[in-house]
Write a protein that holds these residues in place. Structure first.
Motif, PDB file in Angstrom:
ATOM      1  N   PRO A 167      43.875  24.698  39.091  1.00  0.00           N
ATOM      2  CA  PRO A 167      44.593  25.228  37.924  1.00  0.00           C
ATOM      3  C   PRO A 167      43.709  26.109  37.026  1.00  0.00           C
ATOM      4  CG  PRO A 167      45.190  22.935  38.283  1.00  0.00           C
ATOM      5  CD  PRO A 167      44.038  23.236  39.211  1.00  0.00           C
ATOM      6  N   ALA A 168      42.482  25.708  36.790  1.00  0.00           N
ATOM      7  CA  ALA A 168      41.573  26.516  35.960  1.00  0.00           C
ATOM      8  C   ALA A 168      41.203  27.808  36.683  1.00  0.00           C
ATOM      9  CB  ALA A 168      40.322  25.713  35.620  1.00  0.00           C
ATOM     10  N   HIS A 169      41.012  27.727  37.985  1.00  0.00           N
ATOM     11  CA  HIS A 169      40.698  28.908  38.804  1.00  0.00           C
ATOM     12  C   HIS A 169      41.837  29.921  38.719  1.00  0.00           C
ATOM     13  CE1 HIS A 169      39.746  31.234  42.444  1.00  0.00           C
ATOM     14  NE2 HIS A 169      40.897  30.845  42.976  1.00  0.00           N
ATOM     15  N   ARG A 170      43.054  29.449  38.856  1.00  0.00           N
ATOM     16  CA  ARG A 170      44.204  30.361  38.809  1.00  0.00           C
ATOM     17  C   ARG A 170      44.429  30.923  37.408  1.00  0.00           C
ATOM     18  NH1 ARG A 170      48.382  27.908  43.318  1.00  0.00           N
ATOM     19  NH2 ARG A 170      47.110  28.587  45.082  1.00  0.00           N
ATOM     20  N   GLU A 171      44.147  30.136  36.394  1.00  0.00           N
ATOM     21  CA  GLU A 171      44.231  30.648  35.018  1.00  0.00           C
ATOM     22  C   GLU A 171      43.208  31.772  34.816  1.00  0.00           C
ATOM     23  OE1 GLU A 171      43.469  29.017  30.512  1.00  0.00           O
ATOM     24  OE2 GLU A 171      44.283  27.617  31.982  1.00  0.00           O
ATOM     25  N   PHE A 172      42.006  31.566  35.331  1.00  0.00           N
ATOM     26  CA  PHE A 172      40.958  32.572  35.267  1.00  0.00           C
ATOM     27  C   PHE A 172      41.407  33.862  35.956  1.00  0.00           C
ATOM     28  CE2 PHE A 172      37.470  34.524  37.695  1.00  0.00           C
ATOM     29  CZ  PHE A 172      36.637  34.936  36.660  1.00  0.00           C
ATOM     30  N   LEU A 173      41.940  33.740  37.172  1.00  0.00           N
ATOM     31  CA  LEU A 173      42.383  34.921  37.916  1.00  0.00           C
ATOM     32  C   LEU A 173      43.566  35.596  37.236  1.00  0.00           C
ATOM     33  CD1 LEU A 173      42.029  33.682  41.593  1.00  0.00           C
ATOM     34  CD2 LEU A 173      40.540  35.276  40.367  1.00  0.00           C
ATOM     35  N   ALA A 213      44.081  35.747  34.022  1.00  0.00           N
ATOM     36  CA  ALA A 213      43.524  36.521  32.899  1.00  0.00           C
ATOM     37  C   ALA A 213      42.944  37.843  33.403  1.00  0.00           C
ATOM     38  CB  ALA A 213      42.457  35.705  32.171  1.00  0.00           C
ATOM     39  N   LEU A 214      42.363  37.826  34.601  1.00  0.00           N
ATOM     40  CA  LEU A 214      41.840  39.061  35.180  1.00  0.00           C
ATOM     41  C   LEU A 214      42.963  40.031  35.546  1.00  0.00           C
ATOM     42  CD1 LEU A 214      38.943  37.773  37.488  1.00  0.00           C
ATOM     43  CD2 LEU A 214      38.786  38.709  35.161  1.00  0.00           C
ATOM     44  N   VAL A 215      44.125  39.506  35.923  1.00  0.00           N
ATOM     45  CA  VAL A 215      45.294  40.355  36.181  1.00  0.00           C
ATOM     46  C   VAL A 215      45.670  41.080  34.892  1.00  0.00           C
ATOM     47  CG1 VAL A 215      47.765  40.375  36.718  1.00  0.00           C
ATOM     48  CG2 VAL A 215      46.206  39.013  38.115  1.00  0.00           C
ATOM     49  N   GLU A 216      45.734  40.335  33.797  1.00  0.00           N
ATOM     50  CA  GLU A 216      46.107  40.913  32.498  1.00  0.00           C
ATOM     51  C   GLU A 216      45.121  41.983  32.053  1.00  0.00           C
ATOM     52  OE1 GLU A 216      46.640  37.708  29.739  1.00  0.00           O
ATOM     53  OE2 GLU A 216      48.179  36.768  30.974  1.00  0.00           O
ATOM     54  N   GLY A 227      43.627  43.993  34.118  1.00  0.00           N
ATOM     55  CA  GLY A 227      43.658  45.074  35.097  1.00  0.00           C
ATOM     56  C   GLY A 227      42.543  45.013  36.124  1.00  0.00           C
ATOM     57  N   ILE A 228      41.855  43.889  36.212  1.00  0.00           N
ATOM     58  CA  ILE A 228      40.746  43.736  37.156  1.00  0.00           C
ATOM     59  C   ILE A 228      41.235  43.187  38.497  1.00  0.00           C
ATOM     60  CG2 ILE A 228      38.587  42.484  37.598  1.00  0.00           C
ATOM     61  CD1 ILE A 228      38.143  42.566  34.508  1.00  0.00           C
ATOM     62  N   ASN A 229      41.978  42.089  38.454  1.00  0.00           N
ATOM     63  CA  ASN A 229      42.478  41.437  39.667  1.00  0.00           C
ATOM     64  C   ASN A 229      43.787  42.103  40.081  1.00  0.00           C
ATOM     65  OD1 ASN A 229      43.254  39.706  41.709  1.00  0.00           O
ATOM     66  ND2 ASN A 229      43.537  37.925  40.397  1.00  0.00           N
ATOM     67  N   LEU A 230      43.752  42.823  41.199  1.00  0.00           N
ATOM     68  CA  LEU A 230      44.953  43.491  41.699  1.00  0.00           C
ATOM     69  C   LEU A 230      45.815  42.536  42.509  1.00  0.00           C
ATOM     70  CD1 LEU A 230      43.295  46.830  42.815  1.00  0.00           C
ATOM     71  CD2 LEU A 230      44.531  46.346  40.685  1.00  0.00           C
ATOM     72  N   VAL A 231      45.168  41.702  43.284  1.00  0.00           N
ATOM     73  CA  VAL A 231      45.847  40.683  44.084  1.00  0.00           C
ATOM     74  C   VAL A 231      44.771  39.733  44.602  1.00  0.00           C
ATOM     75  CG1 VAL A 231      45.747  42.010  46.240  1.00  0.00           C
ATOM     76  CG2 VAL A 231      47.562  40.311  45.930  1.00  0.00           C
ATOM     77  N   SER A 232      45.137  38.482  44.763  1.00  0.00           N
ATOM     78  CA  SER A 232      44.175  37.520  45.290  1.00  0.00           C
ATOM     79  C   SER A 232      44.926  36.346  45.880  1.00  0.00           C
ATOM     80  CB  SER A 232      43.219  37.039  44.190  1.00  0.00           C
ATOM     81  OG  SER A 232      43.927  36.479  43.101  1.00  0.00           O
ATOM     82  N   ALA A 271      38.988  32.902  50.486  1.00  0.00           N
ATOM     83  CA  ALA A 271      39.997  33.713  49.820  1.00  0.00           C
ATOM     84  C   ALA A 271      39.574  35.172  49.813  1.00  0.00           C
ATOM     85  CB  ALA A 271      40.199  33.236  48.385  1.00  0.00           C
ATOM     86  N   LEU A 272      40.574  36.031  49.611  1.00  0.00           N
ATOM     87  CA  LEU A 272      40.357  37.461  49.450  1.00  0.00           C
ATOM     88  C   LEU A 272      40.864  37.847  48.076  1.00  0.00           C
ATOM     89  CD1 LEU A 272      39.655  40.301  50.564  1.00  0.00           C
ATOM     90  CD2 LEU A 272      42.020  40.406  51.401  1.00  0.00           C
ATOM     91  N   LEU A 273      40.050  38.586  47.336  1.00  0.00           N
ATOM     92  CA  LEU A 273      40.405  39.057  46.005  1.00  0.00           C
ATOM     93  C   LEU A 273      40.162  40.559  45.966  1.00  0.00           C
ATOM     94  CD1 LEU A 273      38.250  36.402  45.812  1.00  0.00           C
ATOM     95  CD2 LEU A 273      39.426  36.246  43.657  1.00  0.00           C
ATOM     96  N   LEU A 274      41.119  41.328  45.494  1.00  0.00           N
ATOM     97  CA  LEU A 274      40.933  42.766  45.329  1.00  0.00           C
ATOM     98  C   LEU A 274      40.780  43.056  43.845  1.00  0.00           C
ATOM     99  CD1 LEU A 274      43.515  44.316  47.823  1.00  0.00           C
ATOM    100  CD2 LEU A 274      41.074  43.876  48.168  1.00  0.00           C
ATOM    101  N   PHE A 275      39.612  43.553  43.473  1.00  0.00           N
ATOM    102  CA  PHE A 275      39.274  43.811  42.075  1.00  0.00           C
ATOM    103  C   PHE A 275      39.048  45.297  41.837  1.00  0.00           C
ATOM    104  CE2 PHE A 275      36.887  39.528  41.231  1.00  0.00           C
ATOM    105  CZ  PHE A 275      38.087  38.855  41.216  1.00  0.00           C
TER     106      PHE A 275
END
Length: 98
Positions: A22-28, A30-33, A35-40, A51-55
């Motif tokens: 839950p904390a990991h997903r909250e962190f990700l 916030a990165l969406v908001e 504009g850093i995390n495009l998809v993960s 996992a794969l994260l596009l930043f």
């Protein structure tokens, strides 16, 4: 701004990942908001845990630095992180990401 494919290789401690998720997903999120995390997302069941994260980031070092405060990394649940610049060229998402 360039796009970076960030790959996590998780440790084998799936119970700890479940507890911290839950904390990991909250962190990700916030990165969406920001504009850093495009998809993960995680690799599918049956694949090696990770996992794969596009930043979006200024450079490779900045993309890696973003991950340093990810709760999964802080709690030692990521064994390895790799970062590669990625250029979308063909496909329905290419226009959206370029």
């Amino acid at each position: 701004m360039p796009i970076y494919a960030v790959t996590y290789t998780y440790t084998d401690d799936s119970a700890a990942r479940d507890a911290v998720r839950p904390a990991h997903r909250e962190f990700l999120g916030a990165l969406v908001e920001q504009g850093i995390n495009l998809v993960s997302g995680p690799f599918a069941a049956g694949e090696a845990p990770g996992a794969l994260l596009l930043f979006r980031a200024a450079d490779k070092q900045a993309a890696l630095a973003v991950t340093e405060t990810d709760p999964f990394r802080v709690q030692g649940l990521v064994r390895d992180v790799s970062v590669q610049e990625w250029t979308p060229v063909i496909g329905p998402l290419a226009d959206q990401l370029s």
